[in-house]
Design an enzyme around this catalytic site. Structure first.
Site, mmCIF file in Angstrom:
data_model
loop_
_atom_site.group_PDB
_atom_site.id
_atom_site.type_symbol
_atom_site.label_atom_id
_atom_site.label_comp_id
_atom_site.label_asym_id
_atom_site.label_seq_id
_atom_site.Cartn_x
_atom_site.Cartn_y
_atom_site.Cartn_z
ATOM 1 N N LYS A 273 -5.388 -38.653 18.065
ATOM 2 C CA LYS A 273 -5.498 -38.130 19.435
ATOM 3 C C LYS A 273 -6.690 -37.193 19.564
ATOM 4 O O LYS A 273 -7.483 -37.294 20.488
ATOM 5 C CB LYS A 273 -4.218 -37.371 19.837
ATOM 6 C CG LYS A 273 -2.952 -38.200 19.764
ATOM 7 C CD LYS A 273 -1.726 -37.415 20.223
ATOM 8 C CE LYS A 273 -1.397 -36.223 19.354
ATOM 9 N NZ LYS A 273 -0.969 -36.581 17.978
ATOM 10 N N ARG B 126 4.845 -34.019 25.514
ATOM 11 C CA ARG B 126 5.534 -34.456 24.307
ATOM 12 C C ARG B 126 7.023 -34.627 24.515
ATOM 13 O O ARG B 126 7.721 -35.051 23.611
ATOM 14 C CB ARG B 126 5.348 -33.386 23.245
ATOM 15 C CG ARG B 126 4.409 -33.755 22.143
ATOM 16 C CD ARG B 126 4.322 -32.510 21.296
ATOM 17 N NE ARG B 126 3.940 -32.767 19.963
ATOM 18 C CZ ARG B 126 2.685 -32.669 19.516
ATOM 19 N NH1 ARG B 126 1.700 -32.401 20.328
ATOM 20 N NH2 ARG B 126 2.436 -32.861 18.254
HETATM 21 P P1 AP5 Z 1 -6.590 -36.493 14.387
HETATM 22 O O1 AP5 Z 1 -7.558 -36.942 15.414
HETATM 23 O O2 AP5 Z 1 -6.646 -35.108 13.894
HETATM 24 O O3 AP5 Z 1 -5.092 -36.870 14.847
HETATM 25 P P2 AP5 Z 1 -4.137 -36.179 15.907
HETATM 26 O O4 AP5 Z 1 -3.401 -37.284 16.585
HETATM 27 O O5 AP5 Z 1 -4.871 -35.210 16.745
HETATM 28 O O6 AP5 Z 1 -3.141 -35.449 14.899
HETATM 29 P P3 AP5 Z 1 -2.433 -34.035 14.976
HETATM 30 O O7 AP5 Z 1 -1.851 -33.787 13.625
HETATM 31 O O8 AP5 Z 1 -3.339 -33.013 15.547
HETATM 32 O O9 AP5 Z 1 -1.282 -34.342 15.968
HETATM 33 P P4 AP5 Z 1 0.007 -33.560 16.128
HETATM 34 O O10 AP5 Z 1 0.515 -34.111 17.382
HETATM 35 O O11 AP5 Z 1 0.941 -33.637 14.980
HETATM 36 O O12 AP5 Z 1 -0.445 -32.032 16.088
HETATM 37 P P5 AP5 Z 1 -0.802 -31.004 17.271
HETATM 38 O O13 AP5 Z 1 -1.892 -30.160 16.811
HETATM 39 O O14 AP5 Z 1 -0.921 -31.719 18.545
HETATM 40 O O15 AP5 Z 1 -6.738 -37.508 13.144
HETATM 41 C C1 AP5 Z 1 -6.014 -37.304 11.952
HETATM 42 C C2 AP5 Z 1 -6.903 -37.620 10.737
HETATM 43 O O16 AP5 Z 1 -7.195 -39.020 10.714
HETATM 44 C C3 AP5 Z 1 -8.266 -36.918 10.739
HETATM 45 O O17 AP5 Z 1 -8.598 -36.645 9.415
HETATM 46 C C4 AP5 Z 1 -9.235 -37.969 11.325
HETATM 47 O O18 AP5 Z 1 -10.531 -37.813 10.814
HETATM 48 C C5 AP5 Z 1 -8.594 -39.271 10.848
HETATM 49 N N1 AP5 Z 1 -8.707 -40.362 11.798
HETATM 50 C C6 AP5 Z 1 -8.558 -40.300 13.146
HETATM 51 N N2 AP5 Z 1 -8.670 -41.511 13.708
HETATM 52 C C7 AP5 Z 1 -8.880 -42.381 12.680
HETATM 53 C C8 AP5 Z 1 -9.057 -43.800 12.614
HETATM 54 N N3 AP5 Z 1 -9.039 -44.550 13.737
HETATM 55 N N4 AP5 Z 1 -9.247 -44.368 11.397
HETATM 56 C C9 AP5 Z 1 -9.253 -43.607 10.263
HETATM 57 N N5 AP5 Z 1 -9.094 -42.257 10.267
HETATM 58 C C10 AP5 Z 1 -8.900 -41.657 11.468
HETATM 59 O O19 AP5 Z 1 0.540 -30.147 17.308
HETATM 60 C C11 AP5 Z 1 0.889 -29.332 16.230
HETATM 61 C C12 AP5 Z 1 2.212 -28.627 16.512
HETATM 62 O O20 AP5 Z 1 2.082 -27.796 17.661
HETATM 63 C C13 AP5 Z 1 3.398 -29.547 16.822
HETATM 64 O O21 AP5 Z 1 4.035 -30.004 15.653
HETATM 65 C C14 AP5 Z 1 4.272 -28.608 17.638
HETATM 66 O O22 AP5 Z 1 4.963 -27.707 16.817
HETATM 67 C C15 AP5 Z 1 3.252 -27.820 18.442
HETATM 68 N N6 AP5 Z 1 2.949 -28.447 19.746
HETATM 69 C C16 AP5 Z 1 1.726 -28.898 20.161
HETATM 70 N N7 AP5 Z 1 1.810 -29.434 21.387
HETATM 71 C C17 AP5 Z 1 3.105 -29.321 21.769
HETATM 72 C C18 AP5 Z 1 3.827 -29.704 22.940
HETATM 73 N N8 AP5 Z 1 3.208 -30.317 23.977
HETATM 74 N N9 AP5 Z 1 5.150 -29.450 22.982
HETATM 75 C C19 AP5 Z 1 5.791 -28.831 21.972
HETATM 76 N N10 AP5 Z 1 5.171 -28.452 20.832
HETATM 77 C C20 AP5 Z 1 3.840 -28.692 20.734
#
Ligand code: AP5
Ligand code: MG
Ligand code: ZN
Length: 228
Positions: A26, A101
């Site tokens: 994402k 989410r």
């Molecule tokens: P990356 O682009 O970083 O993936 P991402 O989908 O952004 O992953 P996140 O871990 O950030 O998502 P998340 O939803 O768990 O965490 P968030 O920060 O939103 O890519 C991942 C890796 O793969 C990278 O190394 C990249 O280089 C590689 N990659 C990407 N695309 C690729 C491809 N096509 N091929 C190969 N490699 C690739 O949330 C964290 C925490 O915050 C949650 O757990 C929760 O506690 C809280 N939170 C955040 N938002 C909310 C909400 N709306 N409601 C409630 N809690 C929330």
């Protein structure tokens, strides 16, 4: 459609949502989209981490949930999100990453959007195995937020950002146990949103297993198509 309205009335905004499991890509896609469309990238995860770094109430409230791989309660997320998208730079629209989410978050967003806002939702369809591999190798720049992967998109010099020379770090919630919990929570609470947006006719499904450039090319092509 783009007819100017009376002063003080909002003009049509473009709201793009990146939906997908943890580590589905994402952030990677949202950053490209944000740059290409000149719309701010609004990642609730990044916002919480930034708040935490500054020690604000949002960050302090969110920390325990994030560390455990649980969702932060809707009221806190919504307060923070509303504050962010009310900023002047979001008037023409924004790219949402990691929000909504839950169904309650999606409904709250719906209530905020104007009837003629252009809402598009891109679902990154990615297997749990792929997700685990992506998260295990992820690195992020502490200064500019750019994402790397030790195997799939490594920086030129280990541990150093290509763009700004910032230090690359691993997220605290990227350990294997927490990732399993994030996946469980995703399937239980967030995956139902795919259906929610499909029913509204605004969902575009993308094959998230492909390389980042391929995913982006399909996303961009879908965005260029005007919805009925
Ligand atoms: P990356 O682009 O970083 O993936 P991402 O989908 O952004 O992953 P996140 O871990 O950030 O998502 P998340 O939803 O768990 O965490 P968030 O920060 O939103 O890519 C991942 C890796 O793969 C990278 O190394 C990249 O280089 C590689 N990659 C990407 N695309 C690729 C491809 N096509 N091929 C190969 N490699 C690739 O949330 C964290 C925490 O915050 C949650 O757990 C929760 O506690 C809280 N939170 C955040 N938002 C909310 C909400 N709306 N409601 C409630 N809690 C929330
Ligand atoms: Mg992310
Ligand atoms: Zn950087």
């Amino acid at each position: 459609r783009s007819r100017r309205r009376r002063l003080g009335e909002a003009v049509m905004a473009t709201v793009l949502i990146l939906l997908g499991g943890p580590g589905a890509g994402k952030g990677t896609q949202a950053m490209r989209l944000s740059e290409a469309r000149s719309l701010p990238h609004v990642s609730t995860g990044d916002l919480f981490r930034a708040h935490l770094g500054r020690g604000t109430r949002f960050g302090l409230k969110a920390k325990a949930y994030m560390d455990a791989g649980k969702l932060v309660p809707d009221e806190i997320v919504l307060d923070m999100l509303v504050e962010r998208v009310a900023a002047p730079d979001c008037r023409a629209g924004y790219v949402l990453d990691g929000f909504p989410r839950t169904l309650a978050q999606a409904q709250a967003l719906d209530r905020r959007l104007a009837a003629d806002d252009d809402l598009r939702v891109f679902n990154l369809d990615t297997s749990d195995e792929t997700i685990v591999a992506r998260i295990a190798g992820r690195r992020q720049c502490r200064d500019c937020g750019r994402l790397y992967h030790v195997e799939f998109s490594p920086p030129r010099a280990e541990g150093v950002c290509d763009d700004c020379r910032g230090e690359l770090f691993q997220r605290e919630d990227d350990g294997p146990e927490v990732v399993q919990e994030r996946l469980r929570v995703y399937h239980e609470q967030t995956a139902p949103l795919i259906r929610f947006y499909a029913d509204k006719g605004v969902l575009v499904n993308l094959d998230g297993e492909q390389a980042p450039d391929r995913v982006y090319a399909q996303l961009d092509a879908a965005l260029a198509r005007v919805p009925e």
